[in-house]
Structure formats: structure tokens, C-alpha cells
Design a protein around this motif. Sequence first.
Motif, PDB file in Angstrom:
ATOM      1  N   SER A  54      23.477  30.717  28.601  1.00 27.53           N
ATOM      2  CA  SER A  54      22.414  30.505  27.620  1.00 27.53           C
ATOM      3  C   SER A  54      21.043  30.758  28.236  1.00 27.53           C
ATOM      4  O   SER A  54      20.169  31.359  27.597  1.00 27.53           O
ATOM      5  CB  SER A  54      22.482  29.071  27.090  1.00 27.53           C
ATOM      6  N   GLU A  55      20.862  30.329  29.467  1.00 29.67           N
ATOM      7  CA  GLU A  55      19.606  30.604  30.182  1.00 29.67           C
ATOM      8  C   GLU A  55      19.369  32.101  30.282  1.00 29.67           C
ATOM      9  O   GLU A  55      18.264  32.601  30.007  1.00 29.67           O
ATOM     10  CB  GLU A  55      19.658  29.988  31.582  1.00 29.67           C
ATOM     11  N   TRP A  58      18.506  33.631  26.901  1.00 35.86           N
ATOM     12  CA  TRP A  58      17.134  33.294  26.508  1.00 35.86           C
ATOM     13  C   TRP A  58      16.143  34.192  27.239  1.00 35.86           C
ATOM     14  O   TRP A  58      15.239  34.762  26.622  1.00 35.86           O
ATOM     15  CB  TRP A  58      16.854  31.816  26.811  1.00 35.86           C
ATOM     16  N   ARG A  61      16.189  37.688  25.772  1.00 34.53           N
ATOM     17  CA  ARG A  61      15.516  37.768  24.471  1.00 34.53           C
ATOM     18  C   ARG A  61      14.003  37.617  24.613  1.00 34.53           C
ATOM     19  O   ARG A  61      13.236  38.270  23.881  1.00 34.53           O
ATOM     20  CB  ARG A  61      16.083  36.704  23.535  1.00 34.53           C
ATOM     21  N   SER A 133       9.410  31.883  22.029  1.00 36.93           N
ATOM     22  CA  SER A 133      10.686  31.190  21.831  1.00 36.93           C
ATOM     23  C   SER A 133      10.901  30.810  20.377  1.00 36.93           C
ATOM     24  O   SER A 133      12.037  30.786  19.893  1.00 36.93           O
ATOM     25  CB  SER A 133      10.750  29.942  22.717  1.00 36.93           C
ATOM     26  N   LYS A 137      15.956  34.323  18.402  1.00 39.95           N
ATOM     27  CA  LYS A 137      17.169  33.567  18.094  1.00 39.95           C
ATOM     28  C   LYS A 137      17.472  32.598  19.235  1.00 39.95           C
ATOM     29  O   LYS A 137      17.555  32.993  20.402  1.00 39.95           O
ATOM     30  CB  LYS A 137      18.351  34.519  17.912  1.00 39.95           C
ATOM     31  N   THR A 138      17.634  31.320  18.912  1.00 38.89           N
ATOM     32  CA  THR A 138      17.936  30.311  19.937  1.00 38.89           C
ATOM     33  C   THR A 138      19.036  29.347  19.507  1.00 38.89           C
ATOM     34  O   THR A 138      19.446  28.504  20.302  1.00 38.89           O
ATOM     35  CB  THR A 138      16.676  29.487  20.276  1.00 38.89           C
ATOM     36  N   ASP A 139      19.514  29.468  18.257  1.00 39.84           N
ATOM     37  CA  ASP A 139      20.456  28.472  17.758  1.00 39.84           C
ATOM     38  C   ASP A 139      21.846  28.588  18.376  1.00 39.84           C
ATOM     39  O   ASP A 139      22.701  27.719  18.170  1.00 39.84           O
ATOM     40  CB  ASP A 139      20.543  28.509  16.221  1.00 39.84           C
ATOM     41  N   LEU A 141      22.165  28.853  21.725  1.00 35.80           N
ATOM     42  CA  LEU A 141      21.977  28.515  23.124  1.00 35.80           C
ATOM     43  C   LEU A 141      22.303  27.043  23.378  1.00 35.80           C
ATOM     44  O   LEU A 141      21.948  26.172  22.576  1.00 35.80           O
ATOM     45  CB  LEU A 141      20.535  28.796  23.562  1.00 35.80           C
ATOM     46  N   ARG A 143      21.626  24.206  26.113  1.00 38.36           N
ATOM     47  CA  ARG A 143      20.851  23.838  27.292  1.00 38.36           C
ATOM     48  C   ARG A 143      20.617  22.323  27.292  1.00 38.36           C
ATOM     49  O   ARG A 143      20.801  21.642  26.293  1.00 38.36           O
ATOM     50  CB  ARG A 143      19.495  24.553  27.295  1.00 38.36           C
ATOM     51  N   LEU A 196      12.331  25.055  22.753  1.00 32.58           N
ATOM     52  CA  LEU A 196      12.694  25.471  24.102  1.00 32.58           C
ATOM     53  C   LEU A 196      11.480  25.400  25.024  1.00 32.58           C
ATOM     54  O   LEU A 196      10.383  25.844  24.663  1.00 32.58           O
ATOM     55  CB  LEU A 196      13.250  26.892  24.088  1.00 32.58           C
ATOM     56  N   PHE A 223      15.815  22.306  25.693  1.00 30.48           N
ATOM     57  CA  PHE A 223      15.142  21.931  24.454  1.00 30.48           C
ATOM     58  C   PHE A 223      14.405  20.614  24.686  1.00 30.48           C
ATOM     59  O   PHE A 223      15.018  19.615  25.083  1.00 30.48           O
ATOM     60  CB  PHE A 223      16.162  21.786  23.321  1.00 30.48           C
TER      61      PHE A 223
END
Length: 310
Positions: A54-55, A58, A61, A133, A137-139, A141, A143, A196, A223
Amino acid sequence: MIDLPAIAAKWGANGQIQLIAERENAVHKILRDATPMAMRLHRAGYQSETSILSELRWMQRLAEANFTCPKPLAQMDGSLLAQLADGRFVSVITWVEGTPIGAMDSPIDADVTAHCDLYHQVGRLLAELHDTSDRIKTDDLTRAAWDLPGLLGKSPFWGRFWDNPSLSASEKTFMVYARQTAHAHLSAMKSANFGLIHADALQENVFQTEAGLTLIDFDDAGFGYRGYDLGVCLSQHYATRHLNDLIAAVAEGYGTLRQAPSIEDIKFFLMLRGLASCGWVIARQPKKSPVQRRYAERALHLAHQWLTTA
């Protein structure tokens, strides 16, 4: 014995391997046809495979959205992670050419005006990170959460800071009280911006490059409260005489792009970083190490300051 050349070869590396840093992760500079890359051997048990991936996503992106930061690099087979026999994961990211704005836990050698000008830029950089951020798109990920439980719950993400072994009985009682008071304060902070965050924008993780400032080391990112990022970047300067000027500079820099937290909120999040670090050091240093006491004294100072001025 870890065969570093064999690991690096998975990313096509064919040159000298140089150890750059060994803190949370062991970071090596590796070369592929003379092009430098950063190979990270992740600390065992700190981040899961899902979290590390996920890192990396992110960061990818962010870079694709024109935020300047390291980008993940795939192995020759297209995968982003390799796993060692001891269970640790390995990732490789692009090399950042530049120099950190300061060394770990060392004061910046600059006059007040230059220091504040620099941290005005740091504030703007963090605003750019948060803005970008919010656009990507972050949903998907996973963390760590620098939220109320993660910072002040019964088992904070970085450890029970009130159990730091260097605390006296009375200091521990004070830290328990500080935690309870801060917990109530953060619980009531309903409008604080959340999303984030980098969560470790210390001066050794902010690089001056030809293109301007950039962030490295997203290992602690998650988050959390956006104000926490501003508190973190100031935490190495908590004892400087011009701390209030630095806080104002960070807030003004951040405010050029986004609504900045209040000065009082930044001071509160600065204290929370001091508390968190007091817990972080427990598992990373021997019980009688003077480093334990150094982190505890910073936490005690910041907690006392907040409780007597809030």
C-alpha cells in the motif's frame, strides 16, 4: 548471512552495494547500469506485506499526480516485493538526488529568518502532499492509523509511552494524566482534517533537490490527523527559542494551499509526537539506554508545556 548481491540482482542491479542507513529499515544504494536505486530491507514485524504494498502504491500514485517523491521499482519479474528467508520484505525505490535539510536530532545551522523561511517551504510541501492525496485513489490502501486509538488509546501504534522504563513513578503518573487529558481533547476535536499523512517529516526525511523540497521515507505513513504531520516536522526543534516563529512559518506555508490547523492545534500535535516517540523508543533501545531518557524528557517537557498553556 544475507546475499545482498543476489537480492539486488532481482531488480537488475549489477554494481556496488552501499549501506546508507540502518534505522527502521536497512537502506542500501544499489546500481543498475550506473543508475542508483534505493533497496530497503524492511524491519521485521513492523509493516505487513499488504501495508508495504500500500505504501508503494501510494507513492506511485503521488508521483503520477506530479507530487515529487520516490517511486517504487519492480523486479525483473514485475513484482514489487521480495521476501527473505528470515521473513523480512525487500523493496526498491528510485534514488533521490539531493541532501537532507538537517541531520537526525541535530539543530539546523541557520539564523532564525532562514530557518523560518525553510519551514514555510516544509509547511507548503506537506499541504501539497495532503492535497494530492485527496485527489488520488486511496480507498484500497491498508496503512496504520494515526487516529485517536493509534495515538492515545490503550495500546498506541508506537507503544505505551507511559511505560517508558526511564520514567520515575511520579513521572509515569503524570504521563498517564497527560494521556487522559489529551485523549479527551482529541476526542472533542471534531473538525480536524483527516486523511493520508507522511507521519515522519523529520529534517533527515526532507530533501533539498534541484526541483525543490521532496519527502523520502514513507515507512510510517498512514491515515491520520493532518495536523500531526505539522507537529512531527517541528518535533526536533521543540527546544529552540524561536519555536513559536517556526510554528507560525509552518502554518503560513501550509496555509498557502490549504486551511492550516490553528497554532494551538499544531502545538497539541507536536506534543502528541513527543508522546508517541517516547513509546517508539521502548522496543528499540535497551532499557537503561540514555536514549530512553532523552525521548522521555522531551515527552515530559512537551506535555507539561501543553497542559500549563492550553
